[in-house]
Design a protein around this motif. Sequence first.
Motif, PDB file in Angstrom:
ATOM      1  N   PHE A  19     -25.275  54.689  -2.541  1.00 43.23           N
ATOM      2  CA  PHE A  19     -26.088  54.128  -3.628  1.00 43.23           C
ATOM      3  C   PHE A  19     -26.353  55.171  -4.711  1.00 43.23           C
ATOM      4  CE2 PHE A  19     -30.053  52.715  -5.632  1.00 43.23           C
ATOM      5  CZ  PHE A  19     -29.719  51.397  -5.952  1.00 43.23           C
ATOM      6  N   GLU A  20     -26.599  56.396  -4.284  1.00 40.56           N
ATOM      7  CA  GLU A  20     -26.901  57.478  -5.223  1.00 40.56           C
ATOM      8  C   GLU A  20     -25.731  57.771  -6.160  1.00 40.56           C
ATOM      9  OE1 GLU A  20     -27.220  57.626  -1.900  1.00 40.56           O
ATOM     10  OE2 GLU A  20     -29.389  57.773  -1.600  1.00 40.56           O
ATOM     11  N   ASP A  21     -24.520  57.420  -5.740  1.00 42.60           N
ATOM     12  CA  ASP A  21     -23.315  57.713  -6.528  1.00 42.60           C
ATOM     13  C   ASP A  21     -22.896  56.563  -7.447  1.00 42.60           C
ATOM     14  OD1 ASP A  21     -23.184  60.192  -5.299  1.00 42.60           O
ATOM     15  OD2 ASP A  21     -21.869  59.476  -3.708  1.00 42.60           O
ATOM     16  N   ILE A  22     -23.632  55.450  -7.396  1.00 40.75           N
ATOM     17  CA  ILE A  22     -23.332  54.320  -8.283  1.00 40.75           C
ATOM     18  C   ILE A  22     -23.779  54.695  -9.701  1.00 40.75           C
ATOM     19  CG2 ILE A  22     -23.921  51.924  -8.828  1.00 40.75           C
ATOM     20  CD1 ILE A  22     -24.421  51.476  -5.863  1.00 40.75           C
ATOM     21  N   PRO A  23     -22.986  54.369 -10.716  1.00 44.63           N
ATOM     22  CA  PRO A  23     -23.387  54.670 -12.096  1.00 44.63           C
ATOM     23  C   PRO A  23     -24.750  54.055 -12.439  1.00 44.63           C
ATOM     24  CG  PRO A  23     -21.110  53.919 -12.023  1.00 44.63           C
ATOM     25  CD  PRO A  23     -21.669  53.718 -10.645  1.00 44.63           C
ATOM     26  N   GLU A  24     -25.501  54.716 -13.288  1.00 41.53           N
ATOM     27  CA  GLU A  24     -26.846  54.271 -13.654  1.00 41.53           C
ATOM     28  C   GLU A  24     -26.848  52.921 -14.363  1.00 41.53           C
ATOM     29  OE1 GLU A  24     -29.780  55.540 -12.632  1.00 41.53           O
ATOM     30  OE2 GLU A  24     -28.518  56.891 -11.464  1.00 41.53           O
ATOM     31  N   ASP A  25     -25.723  52.534 -14.971  1.00 42.22           N
ATOM     32  CA  ASP A  25     -25.691  51.255 -15.697  1.00 42.22           C
ATOM     33  C   ASP A  25     -25.278  50.075 -14.808  1.00 42.22           C
ATOM     34  OD1 ASP A  25     -23.037  51.971 -15.397  1.00 42.22           O
ATOM     35  OD2 ASP A  25     -22.492  51.609 -17.478  1.00 42.22           O
ATOM     36  N   TRP A  26     -25.085  50.321 -13.512  1.00 38.91           N
ATOM     37  CA  TRP A  26     -24.774  49.237 -12.584  1.00 38.91           C
ATOM     38  C   TRP A  26     -25.984  48.322 -12.457  1.00 38.91           C
ATOM     39  CZ3 TRP A  26     -26.901  48.044  -7.679  1.00 38.91           C
ATOM     40  CH2 TRP A  26     -26.177  47.139  -6.912  1.00 38.91           C
ATOM     41  N   VAL A  27     -25.721  47.014 -12.283  1.00 38.07           N
ATOM     42  CA  VAL A  27     -26.807  46.055 -12.104  1.00 38.07           C
ATOM     43  C   VAL A  27     -26.567  45.229 -10.845  1.00 38.07           C
ATOM     44  CG1 VAL A  27     -27.370  45.901 -14.558  1.00 38.07           C
ATOM     45  CG2 VAL A  27     -25.690  44.327 -13.581  1.00 38.07           C
ATOM     46  N   CYS A  28     -27.633  44.667 -10.324  1.00 43.78           N
ATOM     47  CA  CYS A  28     -27.560  43.807  -9.149  1.00 43.78           C
ATOM     48  C   CYS A  28     -26.599  42.656  -9.430  1.00 43.78           C
ATOM     49  CB  CYS A  28     -28.952  43.259  -8.825  1.00 43.78           C
ATOM     50  SG  CYS A  28     -28.960  42.100  -7.436  1.00 43.78           S
ATOM     51  N   PRO A  29     -25.628  42.433  -8.528  1.00 43.71           N
ATOM     52  CA  PRO A  29     -24.650  41.372  -8.774  1.00 43.71           C
ATOM     53  C   PRO A  29     -25.231  39.964  -8.695  1.00 43.71           C
ATOM     54  CG  PRO A  29     -24.258  42.407  -6.647  1.00 43.71           C
ATOM     55  CD  PRO A  29     -25.325  43.206  -7.326  1.00 43.71           C
ATOM     56  N   LEU A  30     -26.410  39.817  -8.122  1.00 44.38           N
ATOM     57  CA  LEU A  30     -27.006  38.483  -8.022  1.00 44.38           C
ATOM     58  C   LEU A  30     -27.974  38.166  -9.151  1.00 44.38           C
ATOM     59  CD1 LEU A  30     -27.685  38.053  -4.192  1.00 44.38           C
ATOM     60  CD2 LEU A  30     -25.689  37.392  -5.529  1.00 44.38           C
ATOM     61  N   CYS A  31     -28.850  39.130  -9.488  1.00 43.90           N
ATOM     62  CA  CYS A  31     -29.880  38.802 -10.478  1.00 43.90           C
ATOM     63  C   CYS A  31     -29.831  39.658 -11.739  1.00 43.90           C
ATOM     64  CB  CYS A  31     -31.268  38.850  -9.852  1.00 43.90           C
ATOM     65  SG  CYS A  31     -31.831  40.517  -9.428  1.00 43.90           S
ATOM     66  N   GLY A  32     -29.028  40.721 -11.744  1.00 42.19           N
ATOM     67  CA  GLY A  32     -28.817  41.495 -12.961  1.00 42.19           C
ATOM     68  C   GLY A  32     -29.818  42.596 -13.273  1.00 42.19           C
ATOM     69  N   VAL A  33     -30.747  42.896 -12.347  1.00 46.85           N
ATOM     70  CA  VAL A  33     -31.668  44.001 -12.611  1.00 46.85           C
ATOM     71  C   VAL A  33     -31.001  45.344 -12.332  1.00 46.85           C
ATOM     72  CG1 VAL A  33     -33.720  42.593 -12.155  1.00 46.85           C
ATOM     73  CG2 VAL A  33     -32.715  43.936 -10.296  1.00 46.85           C
ATOM     74  N   GLY A  34     -31.582  46.415 -12.852  1.00 45.81           N
ATOM     75  CA  GLY A  34     -31.016  47.751 -12.716  1.00 45.81           C
ATOM     76  C   GLY A  34     -31.303  48.399 -11.369  1.00 45.81           C
ATOM     77  N   LYS A  35     -30.689  49.568 -11.195  1.00 47.75           N
ATOM     78  CA  LYS A  35     -30.826  50.334  -9.946  1.00 47.75           C
ATOM     79  C   LYS A  35     -32.277  50.685  -9.634  1.00 47.75           C
ATOM     80  CE  LYS A  35     -28.230  53.776  -8.768  1.00 47.75           C
ATOM     81  NZ  LYS A  35     -27.500  55.039  -8.813  1.00 47.75           N
ATOM     82  N   ASP A  36     -33.107  50.784 -10.677  1.00 49.81           N
ATOM     83  CA  ASP A  36     -34.496  51.186 -10.467  1.00 49.81           C
ATOM     84  C   ASP A  36     -35.306  50.110  -9.734  1.00 49.81           C
ATOM     85  OD1 ASP A  36     -34.246  49.533 -12.747  1.00 49.81           O
ATOM     86  OD2 ASP A  36     -36.107  50.303 -13.593  1.00 49.81           O
TER      87      ASP A  36
END
Length: 52
Positions: free
Chosen positions: A30-47
Amino acid sequence: MDKYVCTVCSYVYDPEEGDPDGGIAPGTAFEDIPEDWVCPLCGVGKDMFEKQ
């Protein structure tokens, strides 16, 4: 590797599976996923994810 859960929709990111549709290869922590990735179901960010 730890799994992370979306606090909005409860989607679980499993590093063993990755998110192929989102361009994240299996085996990606998870830590290595780009910061601009979003949840594939609802679209919220990693935060909006918490360690499961």
